[in-house]
Design a protein around this motif. Structure first.
Motif, PDB file in Angstrom:
ATOM      1  N   THR A  35      -5.601 -10.638 -12.823  1.00 42.73           N
ATOM      2  CA  THR A  35      -5.870  -9.496 -13.475  1.00 42.73           C
ATOM      3  C   THR A  35      -4.885  -8.352 -13.198  1.00 42.73           C
ATOM      4  N   GLY A  36      -4.825  -7.272 -13.850  1.00 37.19           N
ATOM      5  CA  GLY A  36      -3.976  -6.309 -13.358  1.00 37.19           C
ATOM      6  C   GLY A  36      -3.426  -5.446 -14.411  1.00 37.19           C
ATOM      7  N   LEU A  37      -2.104  -5.047 -14.835  1.00 41.04           N
ATOM      8  CA  LEU A  37      -1.573  -4.135 -15.514  1.00 41.04           C
ATOM      9  C   LEU A  37      -0.111  -4.831 -16.076  1.00 41.04           C
ATOM     10  N   ASP A  38       0.067  -4.567 -17.119  1.00 45.18           N
ATOM     11  CA  ASP A  38       1.358  -5.232 -17.669  1.00 45.18           C
ATOM     12  C   ASP A  38       1.782  -4.175 -19.163  1.00 45.18           C
ATOM     13  N   TYR A  39       2.517  -3.071 -18.594  1.00 40.79           N
ATOM     14  CA  TYR A  39       3.020  -2.065 -19.604  1.00 40.79           C
ATOM     15  C   TYR A  39       4.325  -2.563 -20.167  1.00 40.79           C
ATOM     16  N   HIS A  40       4.912  -3.540 -19.612  1.00 41.12           N
ATOM     17  CA  HIS A  40       6.323  -4.292 -20.076  1.00 41.12           C
ATOM     18  C   HIS A  40       6.065  -4.709 -21.514  1.00 41.12           C
ATOM     19  N   THR A  79       1.041  -7.411 -12.019  1.00 39.15           N
ATOM     20  CA  THR A  79       1.627  -6.009 -12.429  1.00 39.15           C
ATOM     21  C   THR A  79       3.132  -6.192 -12.636  1.00 39.15           C
ATOM     22  N   ARG A  80       3.420  -5.271 -14.029  1.00 40.60           N
ATOM     23  CA  ARG A  80       4.808  -5.152 -14.500  1.00 40.60           C
ATOM     24  C   ARG A  80       4.913  -3.868 -15.164  1.00 40.60           C
ATOM     25  N   ARG A 126       3.557   0.189 -11.400  1.00 38.94           N
ATOM     26  CA  ARG A 126       3.389   0.260  -9.996  1.00 38.94           C
ATOM     27  C   ARG A 126       2.412   1.382  -9.642  1.00 38.94           C
ATOM     28  N   GLU A 127       2.419   2.464 -10.012  1.00 37.78           N
ATOM     29  CA  GLU A 127       1.337   3.686  -9.612  1.00 37.78           C
ATOM     30  C   GLU A 127       0.174   3.412 -10.086  1.00 37.78           C
ATOM     31  N   ASP A 128      -0.076   3.031 -11.024  1.00 31.76           N
ATOM     32  CA  ASP A 128      -1.426   2.812 -11.735  1.00 31.76           C
ATOM     33  C   ASP A 128      -2.082   1.649 -11.285  1.00 31.76           C
ATOM     34  N   ILE A 169      -0.581  -9.754  -4.648  1.00 33.66           N
ATOM     35  CA  ILE A 169       0.576  -9.347  -5.571  1.00 33.66           C
ATOM     36  C   ILE A 169       1.099 -10.735  -5.911  1.00 33.66           C
ATOM     37  N   HIS A 170       0.739 -11.334  -6.998  1.00 37.18           N
ATOM     38  CA  HIS A 170       1.162 -12.658  -7.502  1.00 37.18           C
ATOM     39  C   HIS A 170       2.609 -12.416  -8.069  1.00 37.18           C
ATOM     40  N   CYS A 171       3.300 -13.357  -8.000  1.00 36.64           N
ATOM     41  CA  CYS A 171       4.710 -13.693  -8.489  1.00 36.64           C
ATOM     42  C   CYS A 171       5.449 -12.215  -8.524  1.00 36.64           C
ATOM     43  N   PHE A 172       5.719 -12.016  -7.237  1.00 33.98           N
ATOM     44  CA  PHE A 172       5.967 -10.748  -6.832  1.00 33.98           C
ATOM     45  C   PHE A 172       7.551 -10.244  -7.303  1.00 33.98           C
ATOM     46  N   THR A 173       7.935  -9.183  -8.138  1.00 29.85           N
ATOM     47  CA  THR A 173       9.018  -8.804  -8.364  1.00 29.85           C
ATOM     48  C   THR A 173       9.296  -7.376  -8.076  1.00 29.85           C
TER      49      THR A 173
END
Length: 255
Positions: free
Chosen positions: A94-99, A130-131, A134-136, A153-157
């Protein structure tokens, strides 16, 4: 001994690359990879994934809705049912991807918040994607009391301040084959500064095959290449990376 803390076993190529899931597991064991975590991305695909791994006690599962799949069918009650299954050791991805999908940001936040709430309720760690968010991402984790269940935090970049903020919430940082890519200069520098006690390793297979396997389908046996690269970056032995990341896996997911 090594662990692949994040793979998508239901998405591997069982027609041309592998004979079946047993073949994948045997290849992993031949590389001294003894445990795998097969990660869910939609509720619709979860039952089939669970059926696939059911015979193999060395493979555990997670259940979640990926931020790029938030428009897939969702039932909170069904999600809670799946989350409580005894083979499920984590909530996510789960998480967020705004890219890739900034247009679904509002729905992504809603689904993310729901999954954080369930993770805290069932006391199972979160697997976070997350992509460009970060803040959200950090705000939802903090506001949802995700420090109570922890996670990774998976697949950290991301950058070092993000990693530090996540670790302050009790989260681990998982490194994938991206760290072996030539252009991942910032990530390499971040990994040098992260404590082994907070690191996990993963393939995210079938994606992101590490050097020297780029261009091929990724699979769990290749997680050793990730571990070897981390060992080189940090100036420690491959054995130490294997032992520490395996212990971290047990501490987080098999507690």
């Amino acid at each position: 001994m090594f662990v692949d803390s994040h793979c998508h076993l239901d998405k591997l190529d069982y027609d041309d690359v592998h004979l079946d899931i047993q073949d994948v597991i045997q290849k992993a064991k031949a590389a001294n990879v003894e445990k795998l975590l097969s990660v869910g991305v939609t509720l619709g695909s979860f039952p089939k994934m669970l059926e696939l791994i059911e015979p193999y006690s060395e493979v555990m599962a997670s259940c979640g809705v990926h931020p790029l799949d938030v428009e897939s069918d969702f039932s909170l009650e069904l999600f809670k049912q799946y989350a409580s299954h005894n083979r499920v050791v984590a909530i996510g991805e789960t998480g967020l991807d705004y890219h890739y999908q900034p247009e679904t940001a509002a729905l992504q936040k809603t689904r993310f918040e729901q999954q954080v709430e369930v993770a805290v309720e069932v006391n199972k760690p979160l697997i976070i994607h997350t992509r460009n968010a970060r803040e959200d991402t950090l705000a939802i984790l903090k506001n949802g009391s995700a420090d109570k269940c922890g996670g990774v935090i998976h697949c950290f970049t991301e950058d070092l301040p993000f990693a530090q903020a996540a670790m302050e919430l009790g989260f681990y940082i998982s490194i994938s084959g991206i760290v072996t890519f030539r252009q991942a200069k910032e990530l390499k520098e971040v990994v040098k500064q992260l404590p082994l006690e907070r690191l996990l390793i993963e393939t995210d297979s079938p994606y992101l095959a590490p050097v020297p396997h780029r261009g091929k389908e990724n699979h769990p046996a290749y997680v050793v290449e990730v571990a070897a690269y981390i060992a080189q970056l940090k100036g420690v032995s491959l054995k130490e990376v294997g032992e520490k990341t395996t212990q971290n896996y047990h501490n987080l997911f098999l507690r």
